[in-house]
Design an enzyme around this catalytic site. Structure first.
Site, mmCIF file in Angstrom:
data_model
loop_
_atom_site.group_PDB
_atom_site.id
_atom_site.type_symbol
_atom_site.label_atom_id
_atom_site.label_comp_id
_atom_site.label_asym_id
_atom_site.label_seq_id
_atom_site.Cartn_x
_atom_site.Cartn_y
_atom_site.Cartn_z
ATOM 1 N N GLY A 114 0.828 -1.190 0.000
ATOM 2 C CA GLY A 114 0.000 0.000 0.000
ATOM 3 C C GLY A 114 0.861 1.238 0.000
ATOM 4 O O GLY A 114 2.072 1.151 0.196
ATOM 5 N N THR A 150 -2.046 -3.295 7.017
ATOM 6 C CA THR A 150 -1.509 -2.411 5.975
ATOM 7 C C THR A 150 -2.323 -1.123 5.964
ATOM 8 O O THR A 150 -1.763 -0.015 5.937
ATOM 9 C CB THR A 150 -1.547 -3.098 4.602
ATOM 10 O OG1 THR A 150 -0.711 -4.250 4.650
ATOM 11 C CG2 THR A 150 -1.056 -2.159 3.496
ATOM 12 N N HIS A 153 -1.528 1.007 8.984
ATOM 13 C CA HIS A 153 -0.241 1.678 8.749
ATOM 14 C C HIS A 153 -0.411 2.876 7.797
ATOM 15 O O HIS A 153 0.084 3.973 8.069
ATOM 16 C CB HIS A 153 0.729 0.625 8.180
ATOM 17 C CG HIS A 153 2.074 1.111 7.758
ATOM 18 N ND1 HIS A 153 3.226 0.796 8.447
ATOM 19 C CD2 HIS A 153 2.485 1.860 6.692
ATOM 20 C CE1 HIS A 153 4.277 1.334 7.826
ATOM 21 N NE2 HIS A 153 3.848 1.992 6.760
ATOM 22 N N GLU A 154 -1.125 2.651 6.681
ATOM 23 C CA GLU A 154 -1.285 3.730 5.692
ATOM 24 C C GLU A 154 -2.127 4.872 6.256
ATOM 25 O O GLU A 154 -1.851 6.044 5.976
ATOM 26 C CB GLU A 154 -1.920 3.201 4.404
ATOM 27 C CG GLU A 154 -1.144 2.088 3.700
ATOM 28 C CD GLU A 154 0.309 2.374 3.443
ATOM 29 O OE1 GLU A 154 0.714 3.547 3.404
ATOM 30 O OE2 GLU A 154 1.081 1.395 3.297
ATOM 31 N N HIS A 163 7.555 6.546 9.433
ATOM 32 C CA HIS A 163 7.971 5.224 9.902
ATOM 33 C C HIS A 163 8.706 5.367 11.230
ATOM 34 O O HIS A 163 9.350 6.374 11.499
ATOM 35 C CB HIS A 163 8.866 4.539 8.849
ATOM 36 C CG HIS A 163 8.123 4.166 7.607
ATOM 37 N ND1 HIS A 163 8.589 4.434 6.351
ATOM 38 C CD2 HIS A 163 6.915 3.566 7.452
ATOM 39 C CE1 HIS A 163 7.705 3.993 5.458
ATOM 40 N NE2 HIS A 163 6.670 3.470 6.112
ATOM 41 N N TRP A 165 11.386 4.177 12.367
ATOM 42 C CA TRP A 165 12.836 4.389 12.340
ATOM 43 C C TRP A 165 13.192 5.718 11.652
ATOM 44 O O TRP A 165 14.368 6.019 11.463
ATOM 45 C CB TRP A 165 13.540 3.201 11.688
ATOM 46 C CG TRP A 165 13.292 3.053 10.207
ATOM 47 C CD1 TRP A 165 14.143 3.447 9.198
ATOM 48 C CD2 TRP A 165 12.140 2.486 9.563
ATOM 49 N NE1 TRP A 165 13.575 3.167 7.970
ATOM 50 C CE2 TRP A 165 12.349 2.581 8.161
ATOM 51 C CE3 TRP A 165 10.942 1.912 10.024
ATOM 52 C CZ2 TRP A 165 11.408 2.127 7.230
ATOM 53 C CZ3 TRP A 165 10.009 1.465 9.097
ATOM 54 C CH2 TRP A 165 10.241 1.572 7.730
ATOM 55 N N VAL A 176 8.412 11.904 16.946
ATOM 56 C CA VAL A 176 7.591 11.419 18.055
ATOM 57 C C VAL A 176 8.546 11.057 19.186
ATOM 58 O O VAL A 176 9.466 10.258 19.004
ATOM 59 C CB VAL A 176 6.759 10.189 17.631
ATOM 60 C CG1 VAL A 176 6.046 9.577 18.822
ATOM 61 C CG2 VAL A 176 5.760 10.567 16.537
ATOM 62 N N ASP A 212 1.608 -8.466 9.840
ATOM 63 C CA ASP A 212 0.387 -7.925 10.464
ATOM 64 C C ASP A 212 0.187 -8.427 11.899
ATOM 65 O O ASP A 212 -0.216 -7.659 12.779
ATOM 66 C CB ASP A 212 -0.844 -8.312 9.632
ATOM 67 C CG ASP A 212 -1.061 -7.385 8.443
ATOM 68 O OD1 ASP A 212 -0.121 -6.629 8.084
ATOM 69 O OD2 ASP A 212 -2.165 -7.419 7.861
HETATM 70 N N1 ARG Z 1 5.293 -0.847 2.735
HETATM 71 C C1 ARG Z 1 4.111 -0.145 3.056
HETATM 72 C C2 ARG Z 1 4.380 1.305 3.452
HETATM 73 O O1 ARG Z 1 5.476 1.687 3.746
HETATM 74 C C3 ARG Z 1 3.214 -0.851 4.070
HETATM 75 C C4 ARG Z 1 3.792 -1.748 5.093
HETATM 76 C C5 ARG Z 1 2.673 -2.387 5.891
HETATM 77 N N2 ARG Z 1 3.110 -3.490 6.726
HETATM 78 C C6 ARG Z 1 2.292 -4.485 7.147
HETATM 79 N N3 ARG Z 1 2.696 -5.396 7.960
HETATM 80 N N4 ARG Z 1 1.058 -4.577 6.749
HETATM 81 O O2 ARG Z 1 3.503 2.151 3.477
HETATM 82 ZN ZN ZN Z 2 4.823 3.154 5.414
HETATM 83 CA CA CA Z 3 11.052 8.707 18.127
#
Ligand code: ARG
Ligand code: ZN
Ligand code: CA
Length: 241
Positions: A114, A150, A153-154, A163, A165, A176, A212
């Site tokens: 995503g 996913t 996260h999005e 992210h 890191w 944060v 997930d």
């Molecule tokens: N690679 C994608 C992003 O950076 C989504 C990563 C989602 N990870 C998961 N475990 N569903 O936006």
């Molecule tokens: Zn991401």
């Molecule tokens: Ca931090």
């Protein structure tokens, strides 16, 4: 206690075959996951290590399915260039981005799960894109990305989260304070503790890259950063009207 913010959600299904034309049930399963994850109602919070347990936080957002749009397409996959967001390129136009979360579900090239647009950018492309095999928890959803995370996260990115890191070295921040420094994403399902930058990574955060089943928390600091976009004068203030 934080006020609940309602997030009416428009889902654009752009499909080339029956498998991609996912069911209402699969769509609703994703809305249900968002309502769990953004309200600390997910049962896997019990797995958070003691070190991080008091940082886990509810964002207090309530997602509701506003409408579903289905567009049949001759395209078998899509790039990350936003073509799915325009009817002029065979996609589906954004609907009321100031008051709606738009989610496009279509097959993205190259195994991309995503992608998202950060707040404050072009309204015509505002929203998130997720591949159907990583959307929701039933139907065409495929392990280990079949728990709807996913989209969690999005939506985190859509609400201004980086992210965990910081997409860089130890000193590259995610803006944060209560997420530990790290210099690298984690994958799979790592055993705690994973040490980077002289601290334990919060691998179980939704904004890492783990499977997930292995991500299950946002922090208080992330909650503050996300909710700031809804404040008066903020890029998503329209959701409060
Ligand atoms: N690679 C994608 C992003 O950076 C989504 C990563 C989602 N990870 C998961 N475990 N569903 O936006
Ligand atoms: Zn991401
Ligand atoms: Ca931090």
């Amino acid at each position: 206690v934080l006020d609940t913010i309602n997030i009416p959600t428009v889902v654009h299904i752009i499909y080339n075959n029956d498998k991609e034309n996912i069911s209402e049930e699969q769509i609703q399963s994703q809305i249900d996951v968002l309502n769990e994850d953004f309200n600390k109602k997910n049962t896997d919070i019990s797995q958070i290590p003691k070190e991080f347990s008091d940082r886990s936080s509810s964002v207090n957002l309530r997602f509701s399915l506003d409408s579903v749009i289905r567009i049949s397409s001759t395209k078998t996959s899509w790039g990350t260039d936003d073509e799915m967001k325009f009817s002029s390129s065979g996609g589906s136009d954004v609907i009321s981005p100031n008051t709606r979360l738009n989610i496009w579900v279509c097959n993205i090239d190259g195994g991309v799960l995503g992608y998202a647009q950060f707040p404050g950018d072009n309204p015509d492309t505002d929203g998130i894109v997720v591949s159907p095999q990583y959307f929701g928890t039933s139907g065409s959803a495929i392990a280990p990305f079949d728990k709807g995370r996913t989209t969690t996260h999005e939506v985190g990115h859509w609400l201004n989260l980086r992210h965990i890191w910081g997409d860089g070295g130890c000193l590259q921040d995610d803006f944060v304070a209560d997420t530990p420094e790290s210099n690298t994403p984690n994958y799979g399902c790592p055993d705690y503790p994973v040490v980077n930058c002289e601290s334990n990574d919060m691998t179980m955060n939704y904004m890492d890259y783990v499977d997930d089943a292995c991500m299950y928390m946002f922090t208080s600091g992330q909650t503050d950063r996300m909710r700031a976009v809804f404040a008066s004068g903020g890029p998503r203030e329209g959701f409060l009207n």
